[in-house]
Design a protein around this motif. Structure first.
Motif, PDB file in Angstrom:
ATOM      1  N   THR A 127       8.508   6.584   4.466  1.00  0.00           N
ATOM      2  CA  THR A 127       8.042   7.932   4.138  1.00  0.00           C
ATOM      3  C   THR A 127       9.131   8.714   3.416  1.00  0.00           C
ATOM      4  O   THR A 127      10.324   8.500   3.633  1.00  0.00           O
ATOM      5  N   GLY A 180       5.385  11.094  -0.242  1.00  0.00           N
ATOM      6  CA  GLY A 180       4.257  10.379   0.351  1.00  0.00           C
ATOM      7  C   GLY A 180       4.696   9.250   1.257  1.00  0.00           C
ATOM      8  O   GLY A 180       5.857   9.178   1.684  1.00  0.00           O
ATOM      9  N   LEU A 228      -0.311  10.988   4.166  1.00  0.00           N
ATOM     10  CA  LEU A 228       0.069  11.173   5.562  1.00  0.00           C
ATOM     11  C   LEU A 228      -0.238   9.903   6.323  1.00  0.00           C
ATOM     12  O   LEU A 228      -1.276   9.261   6.091  1.00  0.00           O
ATOM     13  N   THR A 288       8.651  13.474   8.578  1.00  0.00           N
ATOM     14  CA  THR A 288       8.204  13.647   7.202  1.00  0.00           C
ATOM     15  C   THR A 288       6.952  12.824   6.914  1.00  0.00           C
ATOM     16  O   THR A 288       6.946  11.604   7.076  1.00  0.00           O
ATOM     17  N   ARG A 289       5.871  13.512   6.583  1.00  0.00           N
ATOM     18  CA  ARG A 289       4.604  12.873   6.197  1.00  0.00           C
ATOM     19  C   ARG A 289       4.027  11.949   7.271  1.00  0.00           C
ATOM     20  O   ARG A 289       3.260  11.032   6.977  1.00  0.00           O
ATOM     21  N   ALA A 325      -0.305  17.758   4.467  1.00  0.00           N
ATOM     22  CA  ALA A 325       0.712  16.989   5.195  1.00  0.00           C
ATOM     23  C   ALA A 325       2.077  17.657   5.126  1.00  0.00           C
ATOM     24  O   ALA A 325       3.100  17.010   5.336  1.00  0.00           O
TER      25      ALA A 325
END
Length: 391
Positions: free
Chosen positions: A139, A143, A158, A280-281, A325
């Motif tokens: 990630t 993305g 996500l 993150t994401r 996200a």
């Protein structure tokens, strides 16, 4: 390289509920499950009965899953009692001071799984990708890149890990989890018994074993036995004809003669709690976030609540034209879910430790706690409200 908006790792009930909650949101959802689709469409009996709170029942109705649960898989839970050692004294939880007639419903886990599959497999924007294992996750702010075991690569906005308390996806995301191994085994099965249960669930903390009896339809109960590994193995090997009488003996004939009417299933007794619920994401759901001790039967309720909360934050972001996200979205979900789960997780583990001790001081503490609980009405009412999660 294939693309989707949200990749859900794990096609269990929480993952399917989350996917269904995002249906018709305009997002493309891919559910990645290593089992074949037949295992989702027709899951086998696994021994587990889920004590669904009023809130969880409402969420399942909102998703459209409730009508897909057979009536004979739904049993009323009228009262809960806690017993300690050789004492006949019981700490009682009921709805006598509330308008609702029941604490909740007991529903077979495999029936919930099948119902959610029925909804998710037909939901707009949701694709089930079964027989698919994940071998890597990367990630960044742009993305998510997911590498599959067959070599395919999936890109997403996500990723949501919902693949059990021993989550491989959580590890791939680099999220640590605290883990407590109680060095016990939990055996679950169904028994038919001679005496009626009157819709009362009983948790008996004996010395050397814990036995819960959860009331089911047709004068049956789901037996949940917490045992030392050697004792559990012996009961697993015991001939079916001898098993019912053995449990009746252990349970001191409280429900009379017993007969085994299902297969027996044994699980390790391990609880887990993720160090964080989002990064993150990426987000964690269900047992990948919180793997509860079964003593409060609250695990799936937390999973369903978390799925609804994350879906709600994502939908709100979409409505506002924000990144669905984004860090703010995931942070709000993670904060809310931690506040909703952490106190009960810690209290449940502490209860299991205290009532798993058989020393003289522990026995006195156990008995005092039960008696104090019955005499502190505000505390008891608060516990009942928490157990019910009535809207």
């Amino acid at each position: 390289m294939q693309r989707c908006d949200v990749a859900v790792i794990g096609g269990g009930p929480t993952g399917l509920a989350f996917a269904a909650a995002l249906a018709e949101s305009g997002l493309g959802i891919e559910v990645l499950e290593r089992q074949p689709e037949s295992a989702l469409a027709s899951p086998g009996f696994d021994g587990r009965e889920i004590a669904l709170t009023h809130s969880s029942q409402a969420l399942l109705r909102q998703l459209g899953a409730w009508p897909h649960i057979p009536a004979d898989s739904i049993s009323p839970l009228v009262e809960a009692r806690v017993l300690n050692g050789g004492s006949g004294y019981a700490l009682r939880f009921d709805t006598a001071e509330r308008s609702e007639p029941e604490l909740g419903k007991l529903v077979s886990n495999h029936a919930i799984r099948r119902a959610l599959y029925e909804i998710a497999s037909r939901a707009a924007g949701v694709t089930l990708r079964t027989g698919t294992a994940v071998s890597g996750i990367r990630t960044d702010v742009e993305g998510v890149t997911i590498t599959l075991a067959d070599g395919d690569v999936l890109q997403a906005g996500l990723v949501v890990a919902a693949d059990s308390r021993f989550s491989a996806a959580r590890e791939m995301l680099g999220i640590p989890a605290e883990r407590r191994d109680f060095a016990k085994r939990m055996m679950v099965c169904r028994l038919r018994h001679a005496a009626p249960h009157h819709g009362v669930a009983t948790e008996w903390f004996d010395y050397g074993q814990t036995i819960a009896m959860l009331p089911l339809n047709n004068n049956c109960s789901s037996a949940v036995l917490t045992l030392d590994p050697e004792d559990a193995a012996r009961l697993e090997r015991m001939p079916e004809a001898e098993f019912g009488p053995e449990v009746a003996r252990r349970y001191r004939q409280r429900l009379g003669a017993m007969e085994l009417v299902s297969t027996r299933h044994t699980y390790p007794l391990v609880t887990t709690y993720a160090g964080r619920f989002a990064t993150t994401r990426a987000a964690l759901l269900g047992d990948a976030a919180v793997g509860m001790h079964p003593v409060t039967a609250h695990g799936f309720n937390f999973g369903l609540r978390g799925a609804a909360a994350l879906a709600r934050e994502i939908r709100a972001a979409l409505t506002a034209g924000r990144n669905f996200a984004g860090p703010d979205v995931l942070r709000r979900y993670a904060t809310a879910h931690r506040l909703a789960t952490r106190p009960l997780y810690l209290a449940t583990n502490a209860t299991a430790v205290i009532y798993g001790e058989a020393s003289r001081p522990a026995r006195l503490l156990r008995d005092a706690a039960l008696r104090l609980g019955n005499h502190l009405a505000p505390v008891r009412r608060r516990i009942v409200a928490g157990l019910m999660e009535a809207p």
